[in-house]
Design an enzyme around this catalytic site. Structure first.
Site, PDB file in Angstrom:
ATOM      1  N   GLN A  33       0.847  -1.196   0.000  1.00  0.00           N
ATOM      2  CA  GLN A  33       0.000   0.000   0.000  1.00  0.00           C
ATOM      3  C   GLN A  33       0.883   1.246   0.000  1.00  0.00           C
ATOM      4  OE1 GLN A  33      -3.512  -0.364   0.269  1.00  0.00           O
ATOM      5  NE2 GLN A  33      -3.657   1.805  -0.113  1.00  0.00           N
ATOM      6  N   PHE A  34       1.349   1.665  -1.189  1.00  0.00           N
ATOM      7  CA  PHE A  34       2.241   2.823  -1.272  1.00  0.00           C
ATOM      8  C   PHE A  34       1.571   4.097  -0.782  1.00  0.00           C
ATOM      9  CE2 PHE A  34       0.091   3.374  -5.302  1.00  0.00           C
ATOM     10  CZ  PHE A  34       0.068   4.741  -5.491  1.00  0.00           C
ATOM     11  N   THR A  35       0.244   4.157  -0.800  1.00  0.00           N
ATOM     12  CA  THR A  35      -0.459   5.377  -0.392  1.00  0.00           C
ATOM     13  C   THR A  35      -0.345   5.653   1.106  1.00  0.00           C
ATOM     14  OG1 THR A  35      -2.569   4.208  -0.214  1.00  0.00           O
ATOM     15  CG2 THR A  35      -2.073   5.277  -2.327  1.00  0.00           C
TER      16      THR A  35
END
Length: 150
Positions: free
Chosen positions: A78-80
């Site tokens: 989950q890069f966000t």
């Protein structure tokens, strides 16, 4: 490295409408990697999560770990989690690691968690995923371990 942990009765990941990973009782882990993260952070958080007492005992107290309850883990990149929303209306993701750094570290984190004795399923790195879960409690915990800057 950042992990958003959600205790779950069940969780699953779908890609293109098809399930690719599914767990029963345990945790859903959204994992974000930044540029300076190393295996050290992954190892620390895998150990911490496996032993974190977030499940109830007979008295209703949070005294049992994922290992104690023989729970499973669903690991989703989950890069966000590294979104910077301080300026403007569109999040910036400059603190999120590039895929060539993040992918192997997320995979290593999942392997280290498995080595702790936790059955692990994973999402598909870089895919547009639908993540479903039944949050139990609800219990949602933010964990972070930063690599010291030189």
């Amino acid at each position: 490295m950042r992990v958003l942990l959600q205790r779950a009765r069940w969780g699953r990941v779908l890609v293109g409408g098809h399930p690719i990973a599914e767990i029963g009782p345990g945790v859903v882990l959204l994992v974000g990697i930044t540029h300076t993260d190393t295996e050290e952070e992954a190892r620390y958080l895998a150990h911490k999560i496996a032993h974190l007492r977030i499940f109830e005992d007979e008295a209703g107290k949070l005294n049992r770990s994922l290992l104690d309850v023989q729970g499973e883990a669903l690991v989703v990149s989950q890069f966000t989690l590294y979104a910077d929303t301080r300026k403007g209306r569109r999040p910036a993701f400059v603190a999120a690691a590039r895929p060539e750094h993040a992918r192997p570290l997320v995979e290593r984190f999942a392997a280290l968690l498995q080595a702790e004795g936790v059955p692990v399923q994973t999402g598909e790195f870089g895919a547009h995923m639908h993540v479903e879960l039944c949050n139990h409690g609800p219990v949602t915990i933010w964990l972070e371990r930063e690599h010291p800057q030189p």
